[in-house]
Design a protein around this motif. Structure first.
Motif, short mmCIF file in Angstrom:
data_model
loop_
_atom_site.label_atom_id
_atom_site.label_comp_id
_atom_site.label_asym_id
_atom_site.label_seq_id
_atom_site.Cartn_x
_atom_site.Cartn_y
_atom_site.Cartn_z
N SER A 147 0.85 -1.19 0.00
CA SER A 147 0.00 0.00 0.00
C SER A 147 0.88 1.24 0.00
O SER A 147 2.10 1.17 0.21
CB SER A 147 -0.92 -0.01 1.22
N GLN A 155 0.10 8.80 0.13
CA GLN A 155 0.19 9.99 -0.72
C GLN A 155 0.44 11.19 0.18
O GLN A 155 -0.33 11.45 1.10
CB GLN A 155 -1.10 10.17 -1.51
N GLU A 169 -3.89 7.47 2.53
CA GLU A 169 -3.70 6.10 2.04
C GLU A 169 -4.26 5.95 0.63
O GLU A 169 -5.38 6.36 0.35
CB GLU A 169 -4.39 5.12 2.98
N ILE A 170 -3.47 5.35 -0.26
CA ILE A 170 -3.95 4.96 -1.58
C ILE A 170 -3.41 3.56 -1.90
O ILE A 170 -2.52 3.05 -1.21
CB ILE A 170 -3.54 5.95 -2.69
N ASN A 192 -10.66 -0.41 -7.28
CA ASN A 192 -10.17 0.96 -7.02
C ASN A 192 -9.30 1.52 -8.15
O ASN A 192 -8.88 2.67 -8.08
CB ASN A 192 -9.42 1.03 -5.69
N SER A 203 -6.20 1.45 -9.26
CA SER A 203 -4.99 2.16 -8.84
C SER A 203 -3.80 1.58 -9.60
O SER A 203 -3.17 0.63 -9.15
CB SER A 203 -4.79 2.00 -7.33
N HIS A 250 2.26 0.61 3.63
CA HIS A 250 2.49 1.96 3.09
C HIS A 250 4.00 2.23 2.93
O HIS A 250 4.53 3.22 3.42
CB HIS A 250 1.87 3.01 4.02
#
Length: 717
Positions: A556, A559, A567-568, A591, A593, A639
Motif C-alpha cells: 500500500s 500519498q 492512504e492509496i 479501485n 490504482s 504503506h
C-alpha cells in the motif's frame, strides 16, 4: 570517600535472593567497595530502641560523604529499609539503591506496598534498576522528579570453573526452578524431556526430577547441552518478568547453552540481538522449535552464547553498574542526554533499523524504521548528548542534516507528549556513516530522472537507506536541462551500487525501458525521482516474494500532500500470502490504482514485457498488461512507498488534465487498447472486464459521447 555495599545474611543457603546479594558483594569487593552486612531477622517484633542500636552497628564504619549501595529488598520489611536509609542519611552518608526485586509486584497481595516502596526509592540519589521497563514503570508510579537511573540489563553468574565449553545439541530442556511454584513441570507431557533442578516431585510424564544442585555443579550439568528455559507460573508472573531479570537465565548462559524465553521478557532485545536463544509465545512453540532444530542452527546459537558467556561469568554487568552508578553520583554531566525527557521504554515500541549516509552537498541523510505508536522523534548527537532536531510527525522516517560532520554519531528517540513533557518510548541504536555495499544485485531499482535537481537527492537518499543491502540503483537521465546530472554523478561516484545512464529526452516510459536493459537483479522495482521509499520497503517485498514464490509483491502507499499522509493503493487482502492474478484483478478493478512503483517484479517478467512508448498514461497501460502475465501475487499493507504530490508544482499527469476532451479521450483509448492488444490472451476476459471498468469511470467523469461508443466496441469483443 569510601563506598560500601550491603550484603544479606541469614537466609536459607539455597536462597537465590541471598546468592545474588553475595555475588554482587563479591564483585563489588574486586572494585575496592567495602561490605556492610545485614542479617535477616524478624524485624516486625523489634522495638524502635533496639532497631536504632542495630542500625548503629550496621553503619558504624561510615563517615560523612561516604556512599552506601543498598541491595534491596533486605526481606526485613519496608519499615526496616526506610529506617536504614534515613539512618545512613543522618550520618551524612549518600544512598544508592540496587533493586533486585520489587516485592509489591511479585504478588497481588503485596500491591498495597507499591506507593510506600516508590517513596523509599525516591530517597536514593541514583537507582540501579533491572530493566528500562522497570525504569519506565517507576516513572509512571511517581518516582521523584530528577531521579537518575542505571539499567542492569541482566544478572551475572560468576564462577571460577574453567571447564565450561560450548553446548551440544541435545533435544532436552532444562529448568532451574522450584517445580512447586510453577504449574508446567507437573503437566509436562511433551516428547522433549524437561530436566527440573528442584527437590520437589514433578508429576508431568516428560518431566525428570534432577534435584537441587549448588551453582558450580549446576553449571557442569547444564554445559552438557540442550536448552535453558525461563518461564512463568501465571500471567501475573509473566508481567513481572517483563520488568525484572531472571537469575536462572544467567545460569544457562554462563553454562554455555541457548535459552528459551517468553516473548515480552525484559531481556528479549538482548537475547534476540545477540542470538542467545529462542523467543516464543508458548511452551508448545518452544518444544516444536527444539524438535525441529538443525545441528548447524544450534551451533550458531551455542557459538553466540560462548562469545557472550564470559561477560556473565566474570561479573562484567554488575561491575559496569557499580562503576557507572558511582560515577553518576559524583558527576553532573553523566548520561545527561538520557534524562532530558522522562523515559518509559515499551516492548511494543522499537526501532528496527537506523541508517546514516552521506548525502549531496556535504549533508547527511538519517533514516529509520520505527514500530509502535509515537507522536514524534528527537534526534541527538550520541557523543555530546545535544538535541539536533525534532520531528513532530510520527510517520516521517527521513531527515536531511545540513553541514553535519561526517563523523557524527546519532540516536533517534520516539516520544509521546505527557503532562510533564515528552515521554521517551524507544531509542534507536547509535547511527554512524554506513559503509555497507552490496555483494550482488538481487534487486534492481530503476529511477527515471528529468529536471529534478531540487529534489532527486532526497529520493536517492531513501533508496540508499534501504535495509536490504544487495540491490543496485539505476538512474536514467531523460535529457534533463538543469543540474540533475550533476547530482546523479555525485551519488554514482560516491556509491558503487549507483549507476548513471543518460539519453535524449524520450519520456518516462523510454527511460524505464533503458533502465530495464541494464538491470542485473532477479527482481526489479521502479521509483519516481520525487518520491520516497520507507527504509524497509525492498526487504519486506523481497522477503514476501521469495517466501510465497510470487512474480509480484505489492505494498500500500502513502500519498503526501504537505504534511498530510493519505492512504492509496490499499487492498482488503490477506497479507504475506500468495493469491492468483485472477483474484488480484478482482481487487484491482474495485479501485483502479494502476501505479507501478509500489511493486517488486520478477525481472524476467519485466524484461519480457517493456513499457508502452508514446502512451500518455503509461502506468495505466502497462500495469494490467504486465499483471496479466504474472502467476502469483502477494501483498504487504505497510504503506512502504510514498507518493509526494507537493515537492514539485506539476507533473505530466497534471499537464494532461488541461487537454481538450477530444485529446483526453484519445489518451484514455490508447491506454485501454494497449493492454487489450498486448495482454496475455489467456486472461482476455479479465482484461476486457478491466477495460469496461475504466471506460465506465471515464464516462462518470466526462460527458463525452465517444466513451459510450468505446464501451460498446469493447463489449462486442
Amino acid at each position: 570517600m569510601k563506598v560500601y555495599i550491603t550484603k544479606l545474611n541469614g537466609i536459607f543457603y539455597r536462597s537465590k535472593e541471598q546468592y545474588a546479594q553475595h555475588m554482587v558483594a563479591d564483585i563489588a569487593h574486586t572494585l575496592g567497595i567495602r561490605e556492610m552486612g545485614i542479617y535477616r531477622y524478624n524485624a516486625e517484633g523489634e522495638s524502635a530502641e533496639n532497631r536504632v542500636r542495630r542500625l548503629d552497628g550496621i553503619i558504624a564504619g561510615i563517615s560523612a560523604g561516604d556512599i552506601v549501595v543498598c541491595q534491596f529488598p533486605t526481606w526485613n520489611g519496608l519499615e526496616f529499609e526506610r529506617a536504614l536509609v534515613r539512618h545512613i542519611k543522618a550520618y551524612h552518608g549518600r544512598v544508592i539503591i540496587f533493586i533486585h526485586d520489587l516485592e509489591a509486584m511479585m504478588s497481588e497481595g503485596k500491591r498495597s506496598m507499591l506507593q510506600d516502596t516508590v517513596g523509599l526509592y525516591s530517597e536514593a540519589e541514583v537507582l540501579i534498576v533491572p530493566s528500562k521497563r522497570m525504569k519506565g514503570f517507576l516513572l509512571e508510579q511517581g518516582i521523584r522528579s530528577g531521579m537518575r537511573f542505571i539499567v542492569q540489563e541482566v544478572w551475572d553468574y560468576t564462577t571460577k570453573l574453567s571447564s565450561l565449553g560450548q553446548g551440544r545439541l541435545k533435544r532436552e530442556i532444562h529448568f532451574a526452578g522450584d517445580s512447586g511454584k510453577f504449574w508446567f513441570p507437573n503437566s509436562w507431557n511433551y516428547e522433549v524431556p524437561l530436566h527440573v533442578y528442584s527437590d520437589q516431585e514433578c508429576q508431568g510424564k516428560g518431566a525428570l526430577k534432577k534435584g537441587w544442585m549448588p551453582p558450580d555443579q549446576l553449571l557442569l550439568e547444564l554445559t552438557k547441552g540442550g536448552f535453558g528455559l525461563v518461564w512463568y507460573g501465571d500471567e501475573e508472573w509473566h508481567q513481572y518478568l517483563s520488568m525484572n531479570n531472571s537469575l536462572k537465565l544467567s545460569a544457562y548462559l554462563a553454562a554455555g547453552i541457548p535459552v528459551i524465553v517468553p516473548r515480552g521478557i525484559s531481556n528479549q532485545c538482548m537475547i534476540e540481538e545477540n542470538h542467545l536463544g529462542i523467543v516464543v509465545e508458548s511452551l508448545d512453540e518452544a518444544v516444536e522449535a527444539v524438535k525441529n532444530m538443525r545441528e548447524q542452527e544450534y551451533q550458531e546459537y551455542a557459538a553466540a552464547v560462548a562469545q557472550f558467556a564470559p561477560l556473565i561469568r566474570e561479573g562484567f554487568f554488575i561491575k559496569k553498574c557499580l562503576v557507572d552508578v558511582i560515577q553518576m553520583s559524583m558527576r553532573k554531566d553523566m548520561y545527561a542526554y538520557f534524562e532530558s525527557n522522562e523515559t518509559c521504554i515499551l516492548p511494543d515500541c522499537v526501532f528496527e533499523y537506523v541508517c546514516l549516509n552521506e548525502a549531496y552537498e556535504n549533508n547527511l541523510a538519517l533514516s529509520w524504521v520505527f514500530r509502535g505508536e509515537a507522536e514524534g522523534f528527537l534526534v541527538y548527537d550520541a557523543d555530546s548528548g545535544n538535541l539536533i532536531s525534532e520531528i513532530q510527525n510520527p510517520l516521517e522516517h527521513y531527515l536531511l542534516l545540513e553541514n553535519q560532520p561526517r563523523e557524527s554519531q546519532l540516536i533517534v528517540k520516539a516520544y509521546i507528549r505527557a503532562v510533564k513533557g515528552k515521554m521517551i518510548l524507544a531509542e534507536s541504536d547509535v547511527a554512524a556513516i554506513s559503509e555497507k555495499h552490496p555483494v550482488k544485485s538481487l534487486v534492481s531499482l530503476i529511477m527515471p530522472a528529468y529536471n529534478a535537481e531540487e529534489y532527486i537527492s532526497r529520493s536517492i537518499d531513501t533508496a540508499l537507506a534501504q535495509s536490504f543491502v544487495d540491490m543496485e540503483v539505476i538512474i536514467v537521465n531523460d535529457g534533463s536541462i538543469d543540474q540533475t546530472q550533476r547530482v546523479i554523478n555525485w551519488y554514482a561516484q560516491k556509491y558503487p551500487q549507483v549507476s548513471s545512464f543518460s539519453q535524449a529526452n524520450a519520456g518516462q516510459a523510454s527511460a524505464r525501458n533503458a533502465g530495464i536493459k541494464q538491470a542485473a537483479g532477479d527482481y526489479i522495482c521502479f521509483m519516481d525521482n520525487d518520491d520516497m521509499l520507507r527504509p524497509d520497503m525492498i526487504k519486506r517485498l523481497y522477503d514476501a516474494a521469495v517466501k510465497n514464490d510470487c512474480d509480484i509483491a505489492v505494498t500500500s502507499v502513502y500519498q503526501l500532500i504537505g504534511e498530510i499522509y493519505g492512504e492509496i493503493a490499499a487492498y482488503p487482502m490477506e497479507e504475506d500470502t500468495a493469491i492468483s492474478v485472477e483474484d488480484f484483478f478482482e481487487q484491482y478493478m474495485r479501485n483502479l490504482s494502476p501505479v507501478i512503483w509500489n511493486k517488486l517484479y520478477s525481472a524476467a517478467l519485466v524484461k519480457a514485457h517493456p513499457f508502452a512508448i508514446h502512451v500518455t498514461f503509461e502506468d495505466d497501460a502497462w500495469t494490467p498488461y504486465v499483471l496479466s502475465y504474472a502467476k502469483r501475487i502477494c501483498y504487504i499493507n505497510a504503506h512502504l512507498y510514498e507518493y509526494d504530490r507537493t515537492i514539485r508544482a506539476t507533473t505530466g499527469i497534471h499537464a494532461s488534465w488541461s487537454k481538450p476532451i477530444e485529446k483526453k479521450f484519445l489518451d484514455h483509448k490508447a491506454l485501454i487498447q494497449f493492454f487489450l492488444k498486448n495482454g496475455n490472451p489467456e486472461r482476455r476476459m479479465l482484461l476486457k472486464r478491466l477495460a469496461l471498468a475504466y471506460v465506465t469511470a471515464f464516462m462518470q467523469a466526462y460527458s463525452y459521447p465517444k466513451y459510450r461508443e468505446l464501451k460498446e466496441e469493447i463489449e462486442k469483443m
